[in-house]
Design a protein around this motif. Structure first.
Motif, PDB file in Angstrom:
ATOM      1  N   ALA A   1       0.511  -1.226  -0.028  1.00  0.00           N
ATOM      2  CA  ALA A   1      -0.336  -0.352  -0.135  1.00  0.00           C
ATOM      3  C   ALA A   1       0.621   1.422   0.178  1.00  0.00           C
ATOM      4  O   ALA A   1       1.815   1.508   0.442  1.00  0.00           O
ATOM      5  CB  ALA A   1      -0.405   0.159   0.852  1.00  0.00           C
ATOM      6  N   LEU A   2       0.231   2.139   0.016  1.00  0.00           N
ATOM      7  CA  LEU A   2       1.272   3.333  -0.367  1.00  0.00           C
ATOM      8  C   LEU A   2       2.492   3.930   1.493  1.00  0.00           C
ATOM      9  O   LEU A   2       2.911   4.323   1.009  1.00  0.00           O
ATOM     10  CB  LEU A   2       0.328   4.720  -0.262  1.00  0.00           C
ATOM     11  N   LYS A   3       1.825   3.608   1.837  1.00  0.00           N
ATOM     12  CA  LYS A   3       2.471   3.671   3.995  1.00  0.00           C
ATOM     13  C   LYS A   3       2.844   2.603   3.621  1.00  0.00           C
ATOM     14  O   LYS A   3       3.058   2.115   5.128  1.00  0.00           O
ATOM     15  CB  LYS A   3       1.547   4.232   4.295  1.00  0.00           C
ATOM     16  N   SER A   4       2.819   1.799   3.594  1.00  0.00           N
ATOM     17  CA  SER A   4       3.489   0.511   3.674  1.00  0.00           C
ATOM     18  C   SER A   4       4.887   0.269   3.572  1.00  0.00           C
ATOM     19  O   SER A   4       5.818   0.809   3.649  1.00  0.00           O
ATOM     20  CB  SER A   4       3.365  -0.532   2.071  1.00  0.00           C
ATOM     21  N   GLY A   5       5.152  -0.460   5.165  1.00  0.00           N
ATOM     22  CA  GLY A   5       6.775  -1.044   5.207  1.00  0.00           C
ATOM     23  C   GLY A   5       7.213  -1.163   4.321  1.00  0.00           C
ATOM     24  O   GLY A   5       8.619  -1.063   4.483  1.00  0.00           O
TER      25      GLY A   5
ATOM     26  N   THR B   1       3.298  -0.202  -4.867  1.00  0.00           N
ATOM     27  CA  THR B   1       4.236  -0.663  -6.124  1.00  0.00           C
ATOM     28  C   THR B   1       4.391  -0.718  -7.728  1.00  0.00           C
ATOM     29  O   THR B   1       5.013  -0.115  -7.872  1.00  0.00           O
ATOM     30  CB  THR B   1       3.636  -3.170  -6.105  1.00  0.00           C
ATOM     31  N   ASN B   2       3.234  -0.137  -7.601  1.00  0.00           N
ATOM     32  CA  ASN B   2       2.640   0.663  -8.938  1.00  0.00           C
ATOM     33  C   ASN B   2       3.163   1.741  -9.417  1.00  0.00           C
ATOM     34  O   ASN B   2       3.619   2.221 -10.322  1.00  0.00           O
ATOM     35  CB  ASN B   2       1.431   0.180  -9.353  1.00  0.00           C
ATOM     36  N   ARG B   3       3.855   2.894  -7.354  1.00  0.00           N
ATOM     37  CA  ARG B   3       3.719   4.290  -7.610  1.00  0.00           C
ATOM     38  C   ARG B   3       5.640   3.795  -7.536  1.00  0.00           C
ATOM     39  O   ARG B   3       5.983   4.575  -8.106  1.00  0.00           O
ATOM     40  CB  ARG B   3       3.229   4.509  -6.024  1.00  0.00           C
ATOM     41  N   LEU B   4       5.689   2.976  -7.380  1.00  0.00           N
ATOM     42  CA  LEU B   4       7.773   2.306  -6.796  1.00  0.00           C
ATOM     43  C   LEU B   4       7.475   2.610  -8.674  1.00  0.00           C
ATOM     44  O   LEU B   4       8.723   3.477  -9.419  1.00  0.00           O
ATOM     45  CB  LEU B   4       8.010   1.486  -6.548  1.00  0.00           C
TER      46      LEU B   4
END
Length: 193
Positions: free
Chosen positions: A126-130, A160-163
């Motif tokens: 998720a967007l705020k994932s560790g 992941t998609n943002r990465l």
């Protein structure tokens, strides 16, 4: 085998992983382990568990980096997995033996996961994932970051998609990672620098 000195790749991701994410993490871990890489992860629920299990299924070497002391089995359901890991790799922690599993220790341990690895594969985040914290540490440490694409609109794939959008290498198979890290596998340690 030297679990902490052989070439390694981290596989990290969501604790609340989907069946898709678990299968991808398990498959990547198996194939990377069969190619001779040590698989590093954090023994958390979800993607980490799948990565360790996939490695062990392939009779590979895996390292679990804990966010607590070694006397704590955390999460409790991974106690038996932790014991199996010690037979084929290592369970390590920077924390004193009795340190409890408190939330602020886990982002801190992520720098060790990335630091031990030539690259970090992020599967479902998720967007705020560790897992994204681990990716950030990897970039700071000069490591490669790979992201497995996920379903558009799914909150557990947004990170992941943002990465990928931000320049992480798209990993659609373990072969993508192996091809990129071929110099490490051949003993050319310059890929780590």
């Amino acid at each position: 085998r030297k679990a902490l000195s052989d070439p390694s790749v981290a596989i990290v991701g969501s604790r609340l992983a989907s069946l898709y994410g678990m299968n991808i993490a398990r498959t990547f871990a198996m194939e990377l382990a069969q190619a001779g890489l040590t698989i590093v992860s954090g023994l958390a629920r979800g993607i980490d568990t799948a990565a360790h299990e996939g490695t062990l299924k392939a009779h590979g070497v895996t390292v679990a980096v804990l966010g607590c002391g070694l006397t704590h089995a955390y999460p409790a359901e991974n106690k038996e997995l932790s014991e199996r890991i010690t037979e084929r790799g290592a369970v390590i922690s920077e924390f004193p033996m009795e340190t409890p599993p408190v939330s602020f220790n886990f982002p801190r341990r992520n720098r060790i996961i990335s630091g031990l690895s030539s690259g970090v594969v992020v599967v479902e985040a998720a967007l705020k994932s560790g897992a994204l914290i681990t990716g950030d540490y990897a970039l700071e440490q000069g490591r490669e970051v790979y992201a497995v694409p996920g379903q558009i609109g799914n909150p557990s794939s947004e990170g992941t998609n943002r990465l990928i959008q931000q320049g992480a290498k798209l990993a659609m198979s373990a072969g993508d990672v192996l091809e990129d890290l071929a110099p490490v596998l051949k003993g050319d340690r310059t890929k780590d620098n």
